[in-house]
Design a protein around this motif. Sequence first.
Motif, short mmCIF file in Angstrom:
data_model
loop_
_atom_site.label_atom_id
_atom_site.label_comp_id
_atom_site.label_asym_id
_atom_site.label_seq_id
_atom_site.Cartn_x
_atom_site.Cartn_y
_atom_site.Cartn_z
N LEU A 60 -38.95 9.74 -3.67
CA LEU A 60 -38.85 8.37 -3.19
C LEU A 60 -37.61 7.66 -3.71
O LEU A 60 -37.19 6.65 -3.15
CB LEU A 60 -40.10 7.56 -3.56
N ARG A 61 -36.99 8.20 -4.77
CA ARG A 61 -35.81 7.56 -5.35
C ARG A 61 -34.53 8.34 -5.09
O ARG A 61 -33.46 7.73 -5.01
CB ARG A 61 -35.98 7.42 -6.87
N HIS A 62 -34.63 9.66 -5.02
CA HIS A 62 -33.42 10.47 -5.03
C HIS A 62 -33.22 11.37 -3.81
O HIS A 62 -32.10 11.53 -3.34
CB HIS A 62 -33.37 11.32 -6.29
N SER A 63 -34.27 11.98 -3.32
CA SER A 63 -34.08 12.94 -2.22
C SER A 63 -35.23 12.94 -1.22
O SER A 63 -35.91 13.95 -1.06
CB SER A 63 -33.85 14.35 -2.79
N PRO A 64 -35.45 11.81 -0.55
CA PRO A 64 -36.55 11.77 0.43
C PRO A 64 -36.36 12.78 1.56
O PRO A 64 -37.33 13.35 2.06
CB PRO A 64 -36.52 10.34 0.96
N ASP A 65 -35.10 13.02 1.94
CA ASP A 65 -34.81 13.94 3.03
C ASP A 65 -35.22 15.38 2.71
O ASP A 65 -35.49 16.16 3.61
CB ASP A 65 -33.33 13.89 3.41
N ARG A 66 -35.32 15.73 1.43
CA ARG A 66 -35.69 17.09 1.03
C ARG A 66 -37.07 17.49 1.58
O ARG A 66 -37.31 18.64 1.90
CB ARG A 66 -35.68 17.25 -0.48
N ILE A 67 -37.97 16.49 1.68
CA ILE A 67 -39.29 16.79 2.23
C ILE A 67 -39.51 16.12 3.59
O ILE A 67 -40.64 15.97 4.05
CB ILE A 67 -40.43 16.44 1.24
N GLY A 68 -38.41 15.71 4.21
CA GLY A 68 -38.49 15.17 5.57
C GLY A 68 -38.88 13.71 5.67
O GLY A 68 -39.34 13.27 6.73
N LEU A 69 -38.67 12.95 4.61
CA LEU A 69 -38.99 11.53 4.65
C LEU A 69 -37.74 10.71 4.94
O LEU A 69 -36.64 11.07 4.54
CB LEU A 69 -39.57 11.07 3.31
N GLU A 70 -37.95 9.59 5.62
CA GLU A 70 -36.88 8.62 5.84
C GLU A 70 -37.40 7.28 5.35
O GLU A 70 -38.42 6.79 5.84
CB GLU A 70 -36.50 8.53 7.31
N LEU A 71 -36.71 6.70 4.38
CA LEU A 71 -37.14 5.43 3.83
C LEU A 71 -36.91 4.33 4.85
O LEU A 71 -35.84 4.22 5.44
CB LEU A 71 -36.39 5.11 2.53
N GLN A 72 -37.92 3.51 5.05
CA GLN A 72 -37.86 2.39 5.98
C GLN A 72 -37.29 1.17 5.25
O GLN A 72 -37.12 1.20 4.03
CB GLN A 72 -39.26 2.10 6.53
#
Length: 143
Positions: free
Chosen positions: A17-29
Amino acid sequence: MKNNRLVKISKYLSKHLRHSPDRIGLELQPGGWVSVAELLAACQKDKFHIFENELKEVVRNNDKKRFSFDPTRIRANQGHTVEVDLQLKSQIPPDVLYHGTFHHAVESIMQMGICKMSRHHVHLSTDIATARNVGKGRPVILP
């Protein structure tokens, strides 16, 4: 938060949630939020299954208040290395703030001042206990 499982979950959440959301397929809104359902599905896909009650406990018991949670969304409150607008409102700071840091950083701070380094902001605390917790190990507290 002493339970080993909860500590692992907290570290996993911090990383993603702070450093690599894309690593698990997340996109911060906007605001850094992600839906709880999306987060739990991404964690499961990454073979790090988290139960919703564990998620709630990690958020509730985190001594550094790293996360915010509402019934449908979660976010990291601070310490991001990815670009994110947390949509925080400006406030007038108190007269005294403290910066907890690691012992090995003091010389650099005394020469260059407190710098954000690879983060987006400098972490300041309103009390010595929180600053001491931030600078774990051999902490140094700078007023």
